[in-house]
Motif scaffolding. Structure first.
Motif, PDB file in Angstrom:
ATOM      1  N   PRO A  92      16.016   4.477  21.858  1.00 56.21           N
ATOM      2  CA  PRO A  92      17.080   5.487  21.758  1.00 56.21           C
ATOM      3  C   PRO A  92      18.441   5.054  22.287  1.00 56.21           C
ATOM      4  N   GLY A  93      19.137   4.255  21.492  1.00 59.04           N
ATOM      5  CA  GLY A  93      20.489   3.857  21.873  1.00 59.04           C
ATOM      6  C   GLY A  93      20.540   2.970  23.095  1.00 59.04           C
ATOM      7  N   THR A  94      19.552   2.082  23.228  1.00 59.52           N
ATOM      8  CA  THR A  94      19.484   1.218  24.413  1.00 59.52           C
ATOM      9  C   THR A  94      19.475  -0.266  24.064  1.00 59.52           C
ATOM     10  N   GLU A  95      19.765  -0.593  22.808  1.00 59.54           N
ATOM     11  CA  GLU A  95      19.726  -1.996  22.390  1.00 59.54           C
ATOM     12  C   GLU A  95      21.136  -2.592  22.432  1.00 59.54           C
ATOM     13  N   PRO A  96      21.375  -3.605  23.272  1.00 63.51           N
ATOM     14  CA  PRO A  96      22.717  -4.186  23.397  1.00 63.51           C
ATOM     15  C   PRO A  96      23.145  -4.923  22.122  1.00 63.51           C
ATOM     16  N   PHE A  97      24.347  -4.637  21.673  1.00 62.87           N
ATOM     17  CA  PHE A  97      24.863  -5.317  20.480  1.00 62.87           C
ATOM     18  C   PHE A  97      25.155  -6.785  20.757  1.00 62.87           C
ATOM     19  N   ARG A  98      25.462  -7.100  22.016  1.00 56.93           N
ATOM     20  CA  ARG A  98      25.836  -8.472  22.355  1.00 56.93           C
ATOM     21  C   ARG A  98      24.732  -9.475  22.018  1.00 56.93           C
ATOM     22  N   LEU A  99      23.479  -9.024  22.000  1.00 57.67           N
ATOM     23  CA  LEU A  99      22.378  -9.932  21.673  1.00 57.67           C
ATOM     24  C   LEU A  99      22.407 -10.358  20.209  1.00 57.67           C
ATOM     25  N   TRP A 100      23.047  -9.545  19.380  1.00 61.30           N
ATOM     26  CA  TRP A 100      23.009  -9.743  17.931  1.00 61.30           C
ATOM     27  C   TRP A 100      24.352 -10.159  17.344  1.00 61.30           C
ATOM     28  N   GLU A 101      25.386 -10.034  18.126  1.00 64.28           N
ATOM     29  CA  GLU A 101      26.739 -10.257  17.618  1.00 64.28           C
ATOM     30  C   GLU A 101      26.908 -11.669  17.057  1.00 64.28           C
ATOM     31  N   GLY A 102      27.426 -11.733  15.835  1.00 63.08           N
ATOM     32  CA  GLY A 102      27.708 -13.018  15.207  1.00 63.08           C
ATOM     33  C   GLY A 102      26.522 -13.686  14.544  1.00 63.08           C
ATOM     34  N   MET A 103      25.350 -13.061  14.575  1.00 58.31           N
ATOM     35  CA  MET A 103      24.173 -13.684  13.981  1.00 58.31           C
ATOM     36  C   MET A 103      24.205 -13.585  12.457  1.00 58.31           C
ATOM     37  N   ASP A 104      23.655 -14.588  11.808  1.00 58.13           N
ATOM     38  CA  ASP A 104      23.489 -14.590  10.352  1.00 58.13           C
ATOM     39  C   ASP A 104      22.182 -13.870  10.037  1.00 58.13           C
ATOM     40  N   ARG A 105      22.269 -12.764   9.288  1.00 56.95           N
ATOM     41  CA  ARG A 105      21.079 -11.965   9.003  1.00 56.95           C
ATOM     42  C   ARG A 105      20.044 -12.717   8.160  1.00 56.95           C
ATOM     43  N   LYS A 106      20.439 -13.825   7.563  1.00 54.16           N
ATOM     44  CA  LYS A 106      19.507 -14.604   6.749  1.00 54.16           C
ATOM     45  C   LYS A 106      18.923 -15.802   7.504  1.00 54.16           C
ATOM     46  N   SER A 107      19.281 -15.925   8.764  1.00 51.87           N
ATOM     47  CA  SER A 107      18.877 -17.106   9.524  1.00 51.87           C
ATOM     48  C   SER A 107      17.499 -16.938  10.157  1.00 51.87           C
ATOM     49  N   ALA A 108      16.906 -18.074  10.493  1.00 56.36           N
ATOM     50  CA  ALA A 108      15.617 -18.069  11.187  1.00 56.36           C
ATOM     51  C   ALA A 108      15.764 -17.478  12.586  1.00 56.36           C
ATOM     52  N   ASP A 109      16.909 -17.700  13.218  1.00 55.12           N
ATOM     53  CA  ASP A 109      17.141 -17.145  14.554  1.00 55.12           C
ATOM     54  C   ASP A 109      17.144 -15.621  14.516  1.00 55.12           C
ATOM     55  N   TYR A 110      17.727 -15.065  13.469  1.00 55.91           N
ATOM     56  CA  TYR A 110      17.759 -13.603  13.334  1.00 55.91           C
ATOM     57  C   TYR A 110      16.352 -13.057  13.133  1.00 55.91           C
ATOM     58  N   ARG A 111      15.578 -13.686  12.280  1.00 58.61           N
ATOM     59  CA  ARG A 111      14.203 -13.233  12.051  1.00 58.61           C
ATOM     60  C   ARG A 111      13.377 -13.338  13.332  1.00 58.61           C
ATOM     61  N   ARG A 112      13.616 -14.395  14.081  1.00 61.61           N
ATOM     62  CA  ARG A 112      12.881 -14.595  15.327  1.00 61.61           C
ATOM     63  C   ARG A 112      13.253 -13.519  16.357  1.00 61.61           C
ATOM     64  N   LEU A 113      14.532 -13.194  16.444  1.00 60.41           N
ATOM     65  CA  LEU A 113      14.967 -12.174  17.395  1.00 60.41           C
ATOM     66  C   LEU A 113      14.462 -10.791  16.982  1.00 60.41           C
ATOM     67  N   LYS A 114      14.428 -10.522  15.682  1.00 63.55           N
ATOM     68  CA  LYS A 114      13.871  -9.253  15.198  1.00 63.55           C
ATOM     69  C   LYS A 114      12.417  -9.104  15.635  1.00 63.55           C
ATOM     70  N   PRO A 146      20.634  -3.641  15.446  1.00 57.72           N
ATOM     71  CA  PRO A 146      22.032  -3.211  15.530  1.00 57.72           C
ATOM     72  C   PRO A 146      22.877  -3.683  14.348  1.00 57.72           C
ATOM     73  N   LEU A 147      22.539  -4.841  13.788  1.00 60.05           N
ATOM     74  CA  LEU A 147      23.284  -5.311  12.617  1.00 60.05           C
ATOM     75  C   LEU A 147      22.962  -4.460  11.394  1.00 60.05           C
ATOM     76  N   THR A 148      21.741  -3.924  11.334  1.00 60.89           N
ATOM     77  CA  THR A 148      21.381  -2.991  10.266  1.00 60.89           C
ATOM     78  C   THR A 148      22.232  -1.733  10.382  1.00 60.89           C
ATOM     79  N   HIS A 149      22.354  -1.233  11.604  1.00 60.86           N
ATOM     80  CA  HIS A 149      23.182  -0.051  11.855  1.00 60.86           C
ATOM     81  C   HIS A 149      24.624  -0.306  11.446  1.00 60.86           C
ATOM     82  N   LYS A 150      25.123  -1.441  11.841  1.00 63.78           N
ATOM     83  CA  LYS A 150      26.517  -1.766  11.539  1.00 63.78           C
ATOM     84  C   LYS A 150      26.749  -1.869  10.042  1.00 63.78           C
TER      85      LYS A 150
END
Length: 223
Positions: A92-114, A146-150
Motif C-alpha cells: 500500500p504505497g510503500t514501494e520506493p521509486f528510487r529502486l526502479w528509476e531509470g531501469m529498462d523495462r525490457k532488461s534482465a535486471d528489471y525482470r530480476r528486480l520484479k 512503480p514503472l507500471t504505475h508511471k
C-alpha cells in the motif's frame, strides 16, 4: 499536480506556484500482483479481503511490511471464469521509486528486480490462501511495479499521491493562479482516493456552474 505543471507553458506559471508544486512531498509507489487460479487451489471458506503484516512494530507504512489482498470473485462469481478465482495483492504505497528509476523495462535486471520485490506478495498470498495454493498452478501471473504505475496510470514517479499529513498541512484547493484553470484529482482537496477525487471534481463543477443550473441539467436529461 506535477504532470499538470509539465503541460503548461513556462511563461504562464508563476514561480511561486511552480516552487510550491515541486516542493510537495510524494507518497511512495506500489507493487502489484494479479493472479488467476482454480477455486480448488484455495482454502475453503476463503474471505474476500486479507491483510498480512510482517511486523507490527514497523508500522503499516514500513517498506514491504504490509500486503493487502482482495479476491473479488469470492463475492461475484461472474468476475472470473467458472471454477476460477481472481486475486489482487499489493503493497500500500510503500514501494520506493528510487529502486526502479531509470531501469529498462525490457532488461534482465528489471525482470530480476520484479521477481525479488514481488516475493513478499507471493508469501502473503500463500499465507492467506492456505496450503492448497500453489503459485506454479496459477493460470495468470502479472506483476506491476512503480514503472507500471508511471507508464499506464501516468503517475509522476509512480506515486500514490501527495504525502500531506493531516494536522500538518492541507491539500490545495481547485483554483490556480492561472486564469480559467482549475484542478481536480488527488493532488487537490479533499485528497487521495476515489470518493475524494470525485468530490474534487464536484467542487470544480459547482465553482463553474451553480447548483440550480446543475439541477436544471439533471431534470433535462431525466435524472
Amino acid at each position: 499536480m506535477w504532470d499538470t505543471l509539465d503541460l503548461l507553458p513556462p511563461d504562464v506559471v508563476p514561480k511561486s506556484y511552480e516552487d510550491k508544486v515541486k516542493a510537495t512531498p510524494q507518497c511512495d509507489s506500489f507493487m502489484h500482483l494479479h493472479l488467476g487460479f482454480d477455486v480448488e487451489n484455495a482454502r475453503e471458506g476463503l474471505g474476500v479481503h486479507h491483510i498480512v503484516v510482517d511486523d507490527w512494530n514497523k508500522g503499516v507504512d514500513g517498506e514491504q511490511n504490509v500486503v493487502l489482498i482482495s479476491v473479488p470473485s469470492v463475492l461475484s462469481k461472474d468476475l472470473a471464469p467458472p471454477g476460477k478465482h481472481t486475486l489482487h495483492a499489493y503493497t500500500p504505497g510503500t514501494e520506493p521509486f528510487r529502486l526502479w528509476e531509470g531501469m529498462d523495462r525490457k532488461s534482465a535486471d528489471y525482470r530480476r528486480l520484479k521477481e525479488e520485490r514481488s516475493e513478499v506478495m507471493w508469501k502473503a498470498v500463500e499465507a492467506a490462501l492456505g496450503p492448497k495454493f500453489s503459485r506454479e498452478k496459477c493460470d495468470v501471473k502479472l506483476v506491476g511495479t512503480p514503472l507500471t504505475h508511471k507508464r499506464f496510470l501516468r503517475r509522476n514517479r509512480g506515486t500514490y499521491g501527495p504525502a500531506i499529513k493531516a494536522g500538518e498541512a492541507t491539500f490545495p484547493g481547485q483554483a490556480t493562479p492561472i486564469p480559467q484553470l482549475f484542478c481536480c484529482g488527488d493532488s487537490t482537496f479533499p485528497g487521495i482516493g476515489v470518493p475524494a477525487v470525485a468530490a474534487s471534481g464536484a467542487i470544480v463543477a459547482n465553482t463553474l456552474v451553480s447548483v440550480s443550473q446543475h439541477s436544471e441539467l439533471l431534470d433535462a436529461v431525466g435524472i
